[in-house]
Each structure stands twice: as C-alpha cells, then as structure tokens.
Design a protein around this motif. Structure first.
Motif, PDB file in Angstrom:
ATOM      1  N   VAL A   1       0.384  -2.378   1.283  1.00 31.30           N
ATOM      2  CA  VAL A   1      -0.266  -2.592  -0.006  1.00 31.30           C
ATOM      3  C   VAL A   1      -0.472  -4.099  -0.178  1.00 31.30           C
ATOM      4  O   VAL A   1       0.486  -4.853  -0.276  1.00 31.30           O
ATOM      5  CB  VAL A   1       0.581  -2.025  -1.168  1.00 31.30           C
TER       6      VAL A   1
ATOM      7  N   ALA B   1       6.028   2.588  -5.243  1.00 31.47           N
ATOM      8  CA  ALA B   1       6.407   1.502  -4.328  1.00 31.47           C
ATOM      9  C   ALA B   1       6.725   2.086  -2.952  1.00 31.47           C
ATOM     10  O   ALA B   1       7.876   2.225  -2.561  1.00 31.47           O
ATOM     11  CB  ALA B   1       7.599   0.733  -4.887  1.00 31.47           C
TER      12      ALA B   1
ATOM     13  N   SER C   1      -1.318  -7.134  -2.321  1.00 32.92           N
ATOM     14  CA  SER C   1      -1.135  -7.354  -3.750  1.00 32.92           C
ATOM     15  C   SER C   1      -1.235  -8.833  -4.127  1.00 32.92           C
ATOM     16  O   SER C   1      -0.292  -9.411  -4.666  1.00 32.92           O
ATOM     17  CB  SER C   1       0.234  -6.790  -4.154  1.00 32.92           C
TER      18      SER C   1
ATOM     19  N   LEU D   1      -2.315  -0.753 -10.146  1.00 30.57           N
ATOM     20  CA  LEU D   1      -1.555  -0.989  -8.922  1.00 30.57           C
ATOM     21  C   LEU D   1      -0.068  -1.146  -9.227  1.00 30.57           C
ATOM     22  O   LEU D   1       0.775  -0.479  -8.627  1.00 30.57           O
ATOM     23  CB  LEU D   1      -2.085  -2.229  -8.195  1.00 30.57           C
ATOM     24  N   HIS D   2       0.257  -2.007 -10.172  1.00 27.96           N
ATOM     25  CA  HIS D   2       1.667  -2.325 -10.414  1.00 27.96           C
ATOM     26  C   HIS D   2       2.391  -1.340 -11.340  1.00 27.96           C
ATOM     27  O   HIS D   2       3.603  -1.179 -11.222  1.00 27.96           O
ATOM     28  CB  HIS D   2       1.801  -3.754 -10.937  1.00 27.96           C
TER      29      HIS D   2
ATOM     30  N   ASP E   1       2.294  -9.857  -1.246  1.00 26.43           N
ATOM     31  CA  ASP E   1       1.526 -10.769  -2.087  1.00 26.43           C
ATOM     32  C   ASP E   1       0.840 -11.726  -1.120  1.00 26.43           C
ATOM     33  O   ASP E   1       1.466 -12.600  -0.541  1.00 26.43           O
ATOM     34  CB  ASP E   1       2.430 -11.530  -3.050  1.00 26.43           C
TER      35      ASP E   1
ATOM     36  N   GLY F   1      -4.971  -1.557  -1.710  1.00 28.01           N
ATOM     37  CA  GLY F   1      -4.883  -2.632  -2.686  1.00 28.01           C
ATOM     38  C   GLY F   1      -6.102  -2.514  -3.585  1.00 28.01           C
ATOM     39  O   GLY F   1      -6.957  -1.650  -3.377  1.00 28.01           O
TER      40      GLY F   1
ATOM     41  N   THR G   1       1.270   2.864  -9.310  1.00 21.53           N
ATOM     42  CA  THR G   1       1.302   3.146  -7.880  1.00 21.53           C
ATOM     43  C   THR G   1       2.746   3.114  -7.388  1.00 21.53           C
ATOM     44  O   THR G   1       3.443   2.115  -7.588  1.00 21.53           O
ATOM     45  CB  THR G   1       0.450   2.111  -7.106  1.00 21.53           C
TER      46      THR G   1
ATOM     47  N   TRP H   1       4.687  -3.970   0.608  1.00 21.32           N
ATOM     48  CA  TRP H   1       3.844  -4.623  -0.381  1.00 21.32           C
ATOM     49  C   TRP H   1       3.840  -6.107  -0.070  1.00 21.32           C
ATOM     50  O   TRP H   1       4.898  -6.725   0.050  1.00 21.32           O
ATOM     51  CB  TRP H   1       4.378  -4.381  -1.793  1.00 21.32           C
TER      52      TRP H   1
END
Length: 191
Positions: A121, A159, A123, A153-154, A165, A22, A157, A163
């Motif tokens: 990840v 997927a 995020s 990152l978004h 949040d 991250g 990177t 991931w």
C-alpha cells in the motif's frame, strides 16, 4: 499430461503476485513497472485497463457510486486477479496495480489464488499526492479530492500488507523497500 502453459518449460515454477494499491497519483503504475523490471520473469497487470475495456454502459466511480459502478469496479478487480493468477501459474511474478481501497482490499485478496501474495500500500502524504497530480498530464481527480481518498485509505482500508509512506522515497528506493520488507499476506503452506 502437464499444463500446456508450462509443458515446454520443465524449469518453470509457479510465480508470485504483488498487489500494489494506494490512492490515485500515489505512484502505483511507476512503482509497479519498476518492480517488474527488477524481476527476471514478470508481468505488469494494469487494473485500470479492465475499466477502459467497457465501452457501452460504463459507470464511473464517484464519491457516491451507483450499484452499477460498484459492480463494474468489482468486475475490474476480479479480472485483474484472474489475469495475475494466470501469469503466476505460467511462472511469472505478476505485479497488479490499481486503486483497491476500503473493504475491497480483503475482497480482492480473496480473489487472488496465488501464493505467495504480497500486498503493498503506497501511502504518500496528501500534499505530495496533490503535487504529483498537478505535475502530470493525466488527471486522476475530478469527482474525488486527494483528501477524500486519503481519508478512505487511512480510515476504511484494513492494515494488510506493507504500507509505505513514499513521500520522501524515490521510485528505486520504494522498490528496494518492497523487495527487502514485503512478506506474504497468506502462509503459502496453507497452514
């Protein structure tokens, strides 16, 4: 003859590797430590340690890194992957945490030989990262902004992996989600 690392422990089975990534101040170190503490045989591999080992000639990352800075970053990731593999070979679950973004994520995944390999990840939203950064003594941002790294990152990177949040999750809730939802990024059978 057996492997000297496990010869005196016939019950030791190969371990696993979790790669936690991250942007800076996303909570990687805290989550990796908490995950390691939940597992019976674990090792927390701090990727940034390998950067700090370089004393003379260190090239720091920045928004427009030099070829040498990129070479040192790849070396750092390669060393972390190798150490994680060695812990896993000795029967530990290795939790590697570092900033591994963009094309370097699949590159590092290719360097980790252990199966199963889990990629996590973290995020959190940029405002939450900025608040975390403001509230801690260690400052991670100088040459980058939170928004710049969040964009990498978004937008750049792949997927891969789980991931999360973590904006509204506690550390324990984040670890719960990892243990409940993470799946290997490669088929351990090699199929």
């Amino acid at each position: 003859m057996g492997d000297p690392a496990t010869a005196d422990r016939p019950d030791t089975a190969p371990g696993a590797v979790y790669l936690i990534t991250g942007i800076q101040a996303a909570g990687k170190s805290t989550v990796a430590q908490a995950l390691a503490q939940r597992l019976p045989r674990s090792a927390h591999v701090h990727g940034d340690v390998f950067r700090r080992f370089v004393i003379g000639g260190r090239a720091e990352m920045c928004a427009t890194p030099s070829a040498e800075a990129l070479r040192q970053l790849e070396l750092r990731h390669h060393l972390a992957a190798s150490v994680a593999d060695e812990y896993a070979r000795a029967g530990f679950t290795a939790i590697v945490q570092d900033v591994v973004l963009g094309e370097l994520l699949p590159w590092m995944i290719d360097r980790i030989r252990t199966d199963p390999l889990y990629v996590i990840v973290l995020s959190p939203r940029p405002a939450a990262v900025a608040a975390r950064e403001a509230g801690r003594a260690k400052k991670a941002y100088g040459t980058f902004t939170v928004e710049q790294l969040d964009e990498v990152l978004h937008a750049e990177t792949p997927a891969i992996g789980l991931w999360l949040d973590t904006t509204d999750l506690t550390v324990d809730q984040t670890v719960d989600e990892i243990l409940r939802r993470a799946e290997p990024v490669r088929d351990p059978s090699g199929a």
